[in-house]
Scaffold this motif. Structure first.
Motif, short mmCIF file in Angstrom:
data_model
loop_
_atom_site.label_atom_id
_atom_site.label_comp_id
_atom_site.label_asym_id
_atom_site.label_seq_id
_atom_site.Cartn_x
_atom_site.Cartn_y
_atom_site.Cartn_z
N GLY A 124 0.80 -1.22 0.00
CA GLY A 124 0.00 0.00 0.00
C GLY A 124 0.83 1.26 0.00
N VAL A 125 2.02 1.20 -0.63
CA VAL A 125 2.90 2.37 -0.72
C VAL A 125 3.28 2.56 -2.19
N THR A 126 3.92 3.67 -2.48
CA THR A 126 4.37 3.92 -3.84
C THR A 126 5.66 3.15 -4.11
N ARG A 127 5.97 2.97 -5.39
CA ARG A 127 7.23 2.32 -5.74
C ARG A 127 8.40 3.16 -5.24
N GLY A 128 8.24 4.48 -5.25
CA GLY A 128 9.30 5.36 -4.74
C GLY A 128 9.58 5.12 -3.26
N ALA A 129 8.54 4.82 -2.50
CA ALA A 129 8.73 4.54 -1.08
C ALA A 129 9.55 3.26 -0.90
N VAL A 130 9.32 2.26 -1.75
CA VAL A 130 10.11 1.03 -1.68
C VAL A 130 11.57 1.34 -1.99
N TYR A 131 11.80 2.13 -3.07
CA TYR A 131 13.17 2.46 -3.46
C TYR A 131 13.86 3.34 -2.42
#
Length: 201
Positions: free
Chosen positions: A42-49
């Motif tokens: 439930g987060v953005t791909r940017g948050a994962v990166y």
């Protein structure tokens, strides 16, 4: 304020690792993308990166998180009057952890059955530092058993340690994959007891 932000970032990181574990388990590591993990978390791909440079870094963070309970609970006491009892207790504790902690068990399932060891994961085919440390502690425990006269004569402690290391590694995989009625799954503690008992003087 900075402390709160750091705590929130740590919560998000753990949440991403938990989501990755679910997706790896369901889809396999090779077929998992960071986009899919982000959606599951439930987060953005940017948050994962922001937390992880790539999928392999996330995978290793997940693995490291699963190893921590073993560091605290699978111990060999140097003052054991009977070091063989200590070995049996330590091996049994591995299966208590796998049985009682779903996150650890799922991570071992992923490592054992859901990952192709190629490209950036090829290095995982080798023993980890933690595994070699475990082997070293097993060797020391068998040496103490020999010194206390409880070890069956004619066997070198180092050889017995390697044998036990291979035994428990195989038992973990068969326990994870086994059906409830199979002895690997239903009676790991009995198998461990027999394994250690065969080493007694």
């Amino acid at each position: 304020m900075v402390r709160k932000t750091k705590e929130e970032a740590d919560i998000t990181r753990r949440h991403i690792i938990a989501a990755a574990r679910r997706v790896f388990l369901a889809c396999g590591v090779g077929r998992t993308t960071l986009e899919r993990i982000a959606a599951a978390a439930g987060v953005t791909r940017g948050a994962v990166y922001w937390h992880f440079r790539n999928k392999s870094e996330l995978f290793f963070a997940m693995r490291e998180q699963a190893i921590l309970p073993f560091v605290d609970r699978v111990i060999f006491k140097e003052d054991d009057a009977d070091p063989l009892n200590g070995i049996e207790t330590a091996l049994q504790e591995i299966f208590h952890i796998l049985r009682d902690q779903a996150e650890v068990r799922e991570t071992f399932e992923i490592i054992s059955f859901k990952c192709e060891y190629v490209d950036e994961f090829s290095g995982m085919m080798q023993c980890t530092g933690g595994q070699l440390d475990f082997l070293g502690k097993l060797t020391d425990a068998y040496q103490r058993a020999k010194a206390r006269g409880v070890l069956r004569p004619g066997f070198a402690p180092a050889d017995l340690a390697y044998d036990t290391f291979l035994f428990v590694g195989g038992l973990i995989k068969h326990w994870l994959a086994g059906r409830p009625e199979e002895r690997f799954r239903s009676d790991p503690f009995g198998l461990i007891h027999t394994h250690v008992d065969m080493r007694r003087a």
